[in-house]
Design an enzyme around this catalytic site. Structure first.
Site, PDB file in Angstrom:
ATOM      1  N   CYS A  78      43.715  48.062  41.606  1.00 48.98           N
ATOM      2  CA  CYS A  78      44.013  48.599  42.790  1.00 48.98           C
ATOM      3  C   CYS A  78      44.036  47.315  43.785  1.00 48.98           C
ATOM      4  CB  CYS A  78      42.948  49.783  43.230  1.00 48.98           C
ATOM      5  SG  CYS A  78      43.528  50.783  44.579  1.00 48.98           S
ATOM      6  N   HIS A 169      43.012  53.015  39.165  1.00 46.25           N
ATOM      7  CA  HIS A 169      41.746  52.871  38.577  1.00 46.25           C
ATOM      8  C   HIS A 169      41.604  53.454  37.132  1.00 46.25           C
ATOM      9  CE1 HIS A 169      39.953  51.808  42.548  1.00 46.25           C
ATOM     10  NE2 HIS A 169      40.940  52.640  43.001  1.00 46.25           N
ATOM     11  N   GLU A 171      39.216  52.827  35.384  1.00 44.89           N
ATOM     12  CA  GLU A 171      37.514  52.872  35.092  1.00 44.89           C
ATOM     13  C   GLU A 171      37.189  54.323  35.740  1.00 44.89           C
ATOM     14  OE1 GLU A 171      37.776  51.801  39.462  1.00 44.89           O
ATOM     15  OE2 GLU A 171      38.940  51.312  37.788  1.00 44.89           O
TER      16      GLU A 171
END
Length: 195
Positions: A78, A169, A171
């Site tokens: 990002c 993202h 994660e």
């Protein structure tokens, strides 16, 4: 393998969890001297202008450029993608300027236009889950850049040598395969360094 997550802003704990799940050791990086103890570095999401200012304030710009020049891999997610880019479409000054890409900030709209989707990534067998939050977009890539995935025909994942970027993202899901891909890049770079 020890992989650092630049801990100036963003989802640091989530990246560390994903790195650990992918079989490496994730550590939070708050000081320049810590770069010497790691094999790869993730620059997480957040706000790219703020991250850039904090990197300048704490001496990370030249330190991370040197880290990259030494063959150590970097992964920007990002806002981290914007930080790695050579050119930002808004005319904003590039931060690290390492990857031969031109990017647009907030290309997918505001926070309320955030969404989750499955992405087919070159080099990863099954589609991965990706969360887009005020995500940037890769508008153009240079000759040495390999496009790894697109969403609606727009580039959202790319690699150039030891540099990896994602508009989204990875994660924020329990799917850590993109982190695993990065861990493999770090292992390859470490082997190359030993030869």
């Amino acid at each position: 393998m020890r992989i650092g997550v630049l801990a100036l802003q963003g989802a640091v704990a989530e990246h560390i969890r994903s790195i650990n799940s992918a079989g490496a050791e994730g550590i939070s990086i708050k000081r320049v001297e810590q770069l010497e103890s790691i094999d790869g570095l993730i620059i997480p999401g957040g706000e790219s202008t703020t991250i850039g200012k904090l990197m300048r304030k704490y001496g990370f710009i030249d330190a991370i450029r040197d880290f990259s020049a030494g063959g150590k891999p970097l992964f920007g997610t990002c806002a981290g993608l914007i930080v790695l880019a050579k050119e930002i479409a808004s005319g904003e000054e590039a931060h690290l300027g390492l990857m031969d890409i031109k990017v647009a900030r907030n290309a997918f709209g505001r926070q309320r236009e955030s969404f989750e989707t499955k992405l087919v990534i070159k080099g990863i067998e099954e589609p991965i889950r990706a969360v887009f939050i005020r995500a940037p977009l890769i508008l153009e890539v240079g000759k040495g850049v390999d496009v790894l995935s697109t969403y609606n025909e727009e580039i959202v994942t790319a690699r150039q040598g030891n540099l990896l970027v994602a508009s989204y993202h990875p994660e924020l899901t329990d799917d850590y395969r993109l982190h695993q891909y990065f861990v493999e890049m770090v292992k390859e770079a470490a082997l190359t360094e030993k030869l």
